[in-house]
Design an enzyme around this catalytic site. Sequence first.
Site, PDB file in Angstrom:
ATOM      1  N   CYS A   1       0.954  -0.985  -0.221  1.00 40.48           N
ATOM      2  CA  CYS A   1      -0.064   0.255  -0.113  1.00 40.48           C
ATOM      3  C   CYS A   1       0.984   1.261  -0.399  1.00 40.48           C
ATOM      4  O   CYS A   1      -0.068   1.572  -0.583  1.00 40.48           O
ATOM      5  CB  CYS A   1      -0.519   0.240   0.834  1.00 40.48           C
ATOM      6  SG  CYS A   1      -2.145  -1.201   1.528  1.00 40.48           S
TER       7      CYS A   1
ATOM      8  N   HIS B   1      -2.785   7.330   2.256  1.00 36.48           N
ATOM      9  CA  HIS B   1      -2.757   6.264   1.861  1.00 36.48           C
ATOM     10  C   HIS B   1      -4.673   5.406   2.430  1.00 36.48           C
ATOM     11  O   HIS B   1      -4.496   5.689   3.530  1.00 36.48           O
ATOM     12  CB  HIS B   1      -2.358   4.632   2.184  1.00 36.48           C
ATOM     13  CG  HIS B   1      -3.416   3.680   2.004  1.00 36.48           C
ATOM     14  ND1 HIS B   1      -3.879   2.956   0.725  1.00 36.48           N
ATOM     15  CD2 HIS B   1      -2.948   2.090   2.709  1.00 36.48           C
ATOM     16  CE1 HIS B   1      -4.492   1.726   1.525  1.00 36.48           C
ATOM     17  NE2 HIS B   1      -4.081   1.208   2.369  1.00 36.48           N
TER      18      HIS B   1
ATOM     19  N   ASN C   1     -10.781   0.084   0.446  1.00 42.34           N
ATOM     20  CA  ASN C   1      -8.759   0.556  -0.464  1.00 42.34           C
ATOM     21  C   ASN C   1      -8.314  -0.460  -1.339  1.00 42.34           C
ATOM     22  O   ASN C   1      -8.457  -1.033  -1.677  1.00 42.34           O
ATOM     23  CB  ASN C   1      -8.537  -0.793   1.538  1.00 42.34           C
ATOM     24  CG  ASN C   1      -7.187  -0.565   1.729  1.00 42.34           C
ATOM     25  OD1 ASN C   1      -6.429   0.039   0.678  1.00 42.34           O
ATOM     26  ND2 ASN C   1      -6.823  -0.518   2.907  1.00 42.34           N
TER      27      ASN C   1
END
Length: 324
Positions: free
Chosen positions: A122, A246, A280
């Site tokens: 990520c 993120h 996500n």
Amino acid sequence: MTRLRQSQGAAATRILGIGSSQPERVVTNDDLSKIMDTNDEWIRDRVGITERRVAGPKDTVVSMAVEAGAKAIAAAGLTPSDVDTVLVANCTTTVPIPNAAAQVAELVGVKGAGGFDLNAACAGFCYALAAASDMVRAGSAGRVLVIGSEKLTDVVDPVDRSTAIIFADAAGAMVVGPSDEPGIGPVAWGTAGDLVEMITMPNDRYIFQEGQSVFRWATTKIAPIAMRALELAGVQPSDVDVLIPHQANLRIVEAIAKRLRKNGAREDMVVADDIVTSGNTSSASIPMAMDHMRAEGRVHSGDVALLIGFGAGLSYAGQVVICP
């Protein structure tokens, strides 16, 4: 004694254009409640997500990267021939060979480009953005197409509520090129290799994560890294117009913003919350969030943005950028 010639690049770099891509299929929390023990209120309370996009049979890491990359090139006012290097950050390609970058370059029309994949999970996009900026400054690249593209539904157990409610599919891209004035600050990056077991892929099949442990790590360790990125760029927290962490979990995003405001960031600092409707998307989340915020009028050209990625590894990276 033979002396080797060294290349000389640009004095500084900036982001020239942004683009993103998402699959058409929308999966709501109510949809998930029909196949696992969960409900809309439970998901919203824990991660802040209301819906996410899920890839169809024809959607791949490469196809989404191509769409996002083409949009970024167009947004920069360039053609594919103006780009000479392609970097694809990802951790979900189904095979290690061939890499995604070579395929993306060909399909976008960046013929003969230098290209490679980068896996920092990520945090991957921020790692790739830093690499692209340094390549342009060193003279090893002219303009770089940087893409984060993930098809996380390939590596998530579809009935595991600890992961299936969170992860989704998408791609986000930026074009990095030369600039007279710095538009991409130095990177603050690193790893916590002693904590790798927090996020893993046992048996190379499905993602496993220790949710509470990751939450505690992210809410305590990421804000200081963000402050380090500000220090390296020579700016103050009060200079930041936009915070784009993120998009891992809305509670984590809000915790990072709260810590930064305690350290001097403004109350009117805009905070990315793309997680709510996109889920996500790992390395795709930061560029896609910026692209969506720009389309919504929440981010403007010239804004000072703080980017900070973090995830499996445990890897982290952040930098200050000027929005194109």
